[in-house]
Every structure is written in structure tokens, then in C-alpha cells.
Design a protein around this motif. Structure first.
Motif, PDB file in Angstrom:
ATOM      1  N   ASN A 190     -57.188 -38.290  39.869  1.00 53.92           N
ATOM      2  CA  ASN A 190     -56.013 -38.558  40.700  1.00 53.92           C
ATOM      3  C   ASN A 190     -55.431 -37.236  41.180  1.00 53.92           C
ATOM      4  O   ASN A 190     -54.996 -36.408  40.379  1.00 53.92           O
ATOM      5  CB  ASN A 190     -54.971 -39.326  39.884  1.00 53.92           C
ATOM      6  CG  ASN A 190     -53.785 -39.760  40.730  1.00 53.92           C
ATOM      7  OD1 ASN A 190     -53.527 -39.231  41.811  1.00 53.92           O
ATOM      8  ND2 ASN A 190     -53.045 -40.727  40.242  1.00 53.92           N
ATOM      9  N   SER A 246     -60.460 -43.688  50.980  1.00 57.05           N
ATOM     10  CA  SER A 246     -60.056 -44.908  51.686  1.00 57.05           C
ATOM     11  C   SER A 246     -60.535 -44.924  53.134  1.00 57.05           C
ATOM     12  O   SER A 246     -60.450 -45.956  53.802  1.00 57.05           O
ATOM     13  CB  SER A 246     -58.536 -45.054  51.665  1.00 57.05           C
ATOM     14  OG  SER A 246     -57.914 -43.993  52.382  1.00 57.05           O
ATOM     15  N   ARG A 262     -57.796 -43.389  47.058  1.00 58.01           N
ATOM     16  CA  ARG A 262     -58.307 -44.535  46.308  1.00 58.01           C
ATOM     17  C   ARG A 262     -59.178 -45.386  47.227  1.00 58.01           C
ATOM     18  O   ARG A 262     -58.729 -45.866  48.266  1.00 58.01           O
ATOM     19  CB  ARG A 262     -57.169 -45.384  45.730  1.00 58.01           C
ATOM     20  CG  ARG A 262     -57.645 -46.405  44.698  1.00 58.01           C
ATOM     21  CD  ARG A 262     -56.502 -47.309  44.270  1.00 58.01           C
ATOM     22  NE  ARG A 262     -55.449 -46.582  43.602  1.00 58.01           N
ATOM     23  CZ  ARG A 262     -55.460 -46.278  42.293  1.00 58.01           C
ATOM     24  NH1 ARG A 262     -56.498 -46.642  41.542  1.00 58.01           N
ATOM     25  NH2 ARG A 262     -54.450 -45.622  41.754  1.00 58.01           N
ATOM     26  N   ASN A 263     -60.432 -45.576  46.861  1.00 60.11           N
ATOM     27  CA  ASN A 263     -61.361 -46.297  47.732  1.00 60.11           C
ATOM     28  C   ASN A 263     -61.321 -47.797  47.474  1.00 60.11           C
ATOM     29  O   ASN A 263     -60.545 -48.287  46.652  1.00 60.11           O
ATOM     30  CB  ASN A 263     -62.787 -45.737  47.571  1.00 60.11           C
ATOM     31  CG  ASN A 263     -63.316 -45.881  46.156  1.00 60.11           C
ATOM     32  OD1 ASN A 263     -63.021 -46.846  45.447  1.00 60.11           O
ATOM     33  ND2 ASN A 263     -64.126 -44.923  45.723  1.00 60.11           N
ATOM     34  N   ARG A 264     -62.186 -48.536  48.165  1.00 62.27           N
ATOM     35  CA  ARG A 264     -62.156 -50.000  48.061  1.00 62.27           C
ATOM     36  C   ARG A 264     -62.590 -50.503  46.693  1.00 62.27           C
ATOM     37  O   ARG A 264     -62.367 -51.665  46.358  1.00 62.27           O
ATOM     38  CB  ARG A 264     -63.043 -50.616  49.150  1.00 62.27           C
ATOM     39  CG  ARG A 264     -64.491 -50.186  49.126  1.00 62.27           C
ATOM     40  CD  ARG A 264     -65.241 -50.650  50.364  1.00 62.27           C
ATOM     41  NE  ARG A 264     -66.615 -50.169  50.399  1.00 62.27           N
ATOM     42  CZ  ARG A 264     -67.641 -50.801  49.858  1.00 62.27           C
ATOM     43  NH1 ARG A 264     -67.442 -51.958  49.245  1.00 62.27           N
ATOM     44  NH2 ARG A 264     -68.852 -50.298  49.923  1.00 62.27           N
ATOM     45  N   LYS A 265     -63.213 -49.630  45.888  1.00 65.10           N
ATOM     46  CA  LYS A 265     -63.580 -50.004  44.520  1.00 65.10           C
ATOM     47  C   LYS A 265     -62.522 -49.571  43.508  1.00 65.10           C
ATOM     48  O   LYS A 265     -62.739 -49.600  42.311  1.00 65.10           O
ATOM     49  CB  LYS A 265     -64.931 -49.401  44.157  1.00 65.10           C
ATOM     50  CG  LYS A 265     -66.082 -49.998  44.977  1.00 65.10           C
ATOM     51  CD  LYS A 265     -67.425 -49.487  44.493  1.00 65.10           C
ATOM     52  CE  LYS A 265     -68.559 -50.148  45.285  1.00 65.10           C
ATOM     53  NZ  LYS A 265     -69.901 -49.658  44.842  1.00 65.10           N
ATOM     54  N   LYS A 266     -61.382 -49.134  44.014  1.00 65.95           N
ATOM     55  CA  LYS A 266     -60.176 -48.872  43.231  1.00 65.95           C
ATOM     56  C   LYS A 266     -60.211 -47.594  42.400  1.00 65.95           C
ATOM     57  O   LYS A 266     -59.430 -47.447  41.472  1.00 65.95           O
ATOM     58  CB  LYS A 266     -59.844 -50.067  42.314  1.00 65.95           C
ATOM     59  CG  LYS A 266     -59.765 -51.399  43.019  1.00 65.95           C
ATOM     60  CD  LYS A 266     -58.770 -51.382  44.175  1.00 65.95           C
ATOM     61  CE  LYS A 266     -58.687 -52.743  44.863  1.00 65.95           C
ATOM     62  NZ  LYS A 266     -57.793 -52.697  46.047  1.00 65.95           N
ATOM     63  N   TYR A 267     -61.123 -46.660  42.714  1.00 63.60           N
ATOM     64  CA  TYR A 267     -61.053 -45.371  42.029  1.00 63.60           C
ATOM     65  C   TYR A 267     -60.890 -44.266  43.072  1.00 63.60           C
ATOM     66  O   TYR A 267     -61.179 -44.448  44.259  1.00 63.60           O
ATOM     67  CB  TYR A 267     -62.281 -45.126  41.139  1.00 63.60           C
ATOM     68  CG  TYR A 267     -63.604 -45.001  41.855  1.00 63.60           C
ATOM     69  CD1 TYR A 267     -64.046 -43.769  42.362  1.00 63.60           C
ATOM     70  CD2 TYR A 267     -64.445 -46.108  42.007  1.00 63.60           C
ATOM     71  CE1 TYR A 267     -65.265 -43.660  43.008  1.00 63.60           C
ATOM     72  CE2 TYR A 267     -65.671 -46.000  42.647  1.00 63.60           C
ATOM     73  CZ  TYR A 267     -66.072 -44.765  43.144  1.00 63.60           C
ATOM     74  OH  TYR A 267     -67.280 -44.648  43.783  1.00 63.60           O
ATOM     75  N   GLU A 298     -52.701 -41.995  46.974  1.00 65.64           N
ATOM     76  CA  GLU A 298     -53.329 -43.308  47.147  1.00 65.64           C
ATOM     77  C   GLU A 298     -54.309 -43.347  48.321  1.00 65.64           C
ATOM     78  O   GLU A 298     -55.149 -44.242  48.393  1.00 65.64           O
ATOM     79  CB  GLU A 298     -52.254 -44.387  47.339  1.00 65.64           C
ATOM     80  CG  GLU A 298     -51.504 -44.733  46.064  1.00 65.64           C
ATOM     81  CD  GLU A 298     -52.439 -45.227  44.960  1.00 65.64           C
ATOM     82  OE1 GLU A 298     -53.291 -46.081  45.247  1.00 65.64           O
ATOM     83  OE2 GLU A 298     -52.318 -44.748  43.824  1.00 65.64           O
TER      84      GLU A 298
END
Length: 350
Positions: free
Chosen positions: A164, A204, A174-179, A171
Motif C-alpha cells: 500500500n 486500476s 488497487r486493481n480489480r483483484k483488490k490488491y 486506492e
């Protein structure tokens, strides 16, 4: 020497004692293990990804002059050790492992070395990461893979995990796989070399958006680079970037898709081999964002050096095959002119 008082003499003696103490605690070359003597040829290569000869005669001369910077902080880490520290980080992704391998090198020192060496290799990108001058030869090599004419490269995006980054824009990464990640655009050739890389976009950001804003797209539109790229259905179909047919209705379209999959598979293999050689790309890079981008580009430079010296053939088999499932998405950006060109292209060649 003449001293005006006994106190002056005592101060002089104490100063000399302090100087000797500082000298005795300086890091010198014997504080390090010498990997060239300590490891066998195979052990050295497994840790640093290159043979001893290539490290000394190819890699070190590229950055040696820039690393020979004398500081006022005692004896600096010699350039060869700085290079080895960075190579060890790329092949492990761990500051702690490097600190354990090379004694008396602190983690902050390792971090600074990785930052410096990565930046210097980034400066060599235009020399090592580029399209070949003879594109006709590349088209012939691609044609031999899947009988797909006119191809000069396969394009895809891959996510490099990061910690992070913090801040008000965290944010965005943060990609579509949430990391959290950097979305890296890669264009490769038939021999799995990297021809183009964009390594500074947040996770993203969509693959197609990265390409639309890239210098590569402008060069292809202007005819500076003459040929066709192959991309998955996440990209918009263009005259210079062909995507698969989502719902093939004819034999020609099915043949086109089969040739497309077989030829575009080179970029999936390239990404897989690249990450396997440099595992730091598969771990959460804990460096700051600027250094992270430099690390990504630096490893692409080193990867191409690997390919040009034929020292990674034994790990090319990473599980991808010519029947790799097509990556079909429902977010394809349609382009009327591009779709018309693809239809005529299929009619003419398939």
C-alpha cells in the motif's frame, strides 16, 4: 610538535585515539563474502541469474563508472558488490536475504544500493529494450509460429504487486483483484525479448487505456513503426492492433482465432519467464513508487541481456502452451475502422 599546554597535548592524543577507532570500524573488502570465490558456477548463477563472466564483463561495465563515486563516509561499497546486491534483490525480492548473504551490509544500505543500481539500468533502457531495426525478419519469425502475417509484436498487461503506497491516491493502485499493483504494459517479439515496456501506471488503469496513452500507439499511427500488434479482447481493435473475434461464425474466423492465440502466446510466455527469472516482480515490492518503477524497468533490461546471451533457455518452459485459453473480456473497446480492417484481413488471409 610544539604544544602550548598539557591540555592541548592531551586533546591531541584523544583525537588520534578517536581517529584510530573510526578507522578500525570501517567496512573494508574483507568484511564481505566474495561470491566469485565462495560459490560454484551453478550456485552463483542460481543466486544472481547470470554467470560470473557476464557479471564481470557485460553488466559491471554498463554501470561501473557511475558507481565509482567517492563519498566522505569512509570506504564505500565497491561497485561489483553493489551490482551483486541489486542482482540478489531482483532474484529474491528480500532485503533480509541479501543482508544475510553479504555480512556487515545493513538493510538501509541494501535499499540505497538497489535504488541506485536500478536507476542506472533504467538509463540503459533505450539501448536494450527496443524494436529491432529489421522488422521484416520479425514478421517472418512470427509467421513461422502461427501463420499470422504482418505481426511485429504481442502486447499484454501484467500486474506487479506492491505494498500500500499510502497517501490520498493510494486506492488508485488497487486493481480489480483488490490488491495494490503497478499495471505494466509489455510488447514482446517471437524470441521472447521485450520490445517495449510501460511501467508507471497504477493497478486500476485498464490495459487499453495504457496503450491509448502510450508513445508506442503514436508511433504506430504515424507509421514510424510499421506492422501489427496482437492483443487480447481487452484492447480496442485497430488497424495496427488486432484482437480476437469474440463470437466466430465462419471457418475463416475460427482459423483466425486459432492463429491469434498461438501467436499471441509469446507475450504470456515472456511475462512468465521474466517473472520467474526475477521473483521480486511476483512479491509485494516494498520500495517507494519511483524505485519500484525503476526496479521493473531495470529487470526488463537485464531480462533482454539474458535473452541475448542465451542463458535462460533451460527455464523457458513455464507451463504455457499454444492452446492457452483466450482471455476474452466483455470490455472490448470497439472501433469501427479497426473492425472493418480485421474483417478484410480475415477474408484475405484466412
Amino acid at each position: 610538535m610544539d604544544y602550548s599546554s598539557e591540555d592541548d597535548f592531551d586533546n591531541y592524543i584523544q583525537e588520534r585515539i578517536n581517529v584510530q577507532r573510526r578507522i578500525s570500524t570501517r567496512k573494508v573488502i574483507r568484511d564481505f563474502q566474495n561470491p566469485f570465490d565462495y560459490y560454484s558456477a551453478n550456485e552463483f548463477k542460481s543466486r544472481y541469474r547470470f554467470s560470473k563472466d557476464i557479471v564481470l564483463n557485460i553488466l559491471l561495465p554498463l554501470i561501473n563508472a557511475d558507481l565509482l563515486k567517492v563519498t566522505s563516509r569512509g570506504l564505500p561499497v565497491p561497485p561489483i558488490y553493489q551490482l551483486l546486491v541489486a542482482l540478489r534483490f531482483y532474484s529474491s525480492g528480500s532485503f533480509q536475504i541479501i543482508t544475510g548473504d553479504l555480512i556487515k551490509v545493513s538493510q538501509p544500505t541494501v535499499s540505497r544500493i538497489v535504488k541506485r543500481v536500478s536507476y542506472l539500468f533504467c538509463l540503459k533502457m533505450q539501448r536494450f529494450v527496443k524494436f529491432p531495426s529489421n522488422l521484416e525478419t520479425i514478421k517472418e519469425q512470427f509467421y513461422s509460429i502461427g501463420s499470422f502475417p504482418g505481426i511485429i509484436g504481442a502486447i499484454d498487461g501484467t500486474h506487479i504487486p506492491i505494498q500500500n503506497p499510502g497517501g490520498s491516491y493510494a486506492e488508485v493502485f488497487r486493481n480489480r483483484k483488490k490488491y495494490f499493483s503497478i499495471n505494466v504494459q509489455i510488447v514482446c517479439g517471437p524470441d521472447l525479448q521485450i520490445y517495449d515496456i510501460v511501467a508507471d501506471r497504477p493497478g486500476s488503469v485498464h490495459d487499453n487505456r495504457i496503450f491509448q496513452a502510450s508513445t508506442l500507439k503514436r508511433k504506430m499511427e504515424q507509421g514510424i513503426i510499421d506492422g501489427i500488434l496482437l492483443g487480447d479482447s481487452g484492447y480496442g481493435c485497430q488497424k495496427y492492433l488486432l484482437t480476437p473475434v469474440l463470437q466466430p461464425e465462419t471457418v475463416s474466423e475460427e482459423n483466425y482465432n486459432k492463429a491469434h492465440i498461438k501467436t499471441r502466446n509469446t507475450v504470456e510466455r515472456t511475462i512468465g519467464v521474466w517473472k520467474r527469472i526475477f521473483p521480486c516482480l511476483s512479491k509485494k515490492l516494498a520500495t517507494n513508487l519511483t524505485t519500484t518503477c525503476h526496479v521493473i524497468v531495470a529487470t526488463s533490461v537485464l531480462y533482454n541481456i539474458c535473452r541475448s546471451h542465451g542463458i535462460v533457455e533451460e527455464i523457458d518452459d513455464i507451463g504455457y502452451t499454444t492452446t492457452t485459453r483466450q482471455n476474452i473480456r466483455n470490455t472490448q473497446a470497439y472501433n469501427r475502422e479497426g473492425l472493418l480492417f480485421r474483417r478484410l484481413f480475415i477474408t484475405r488471409h484466412f
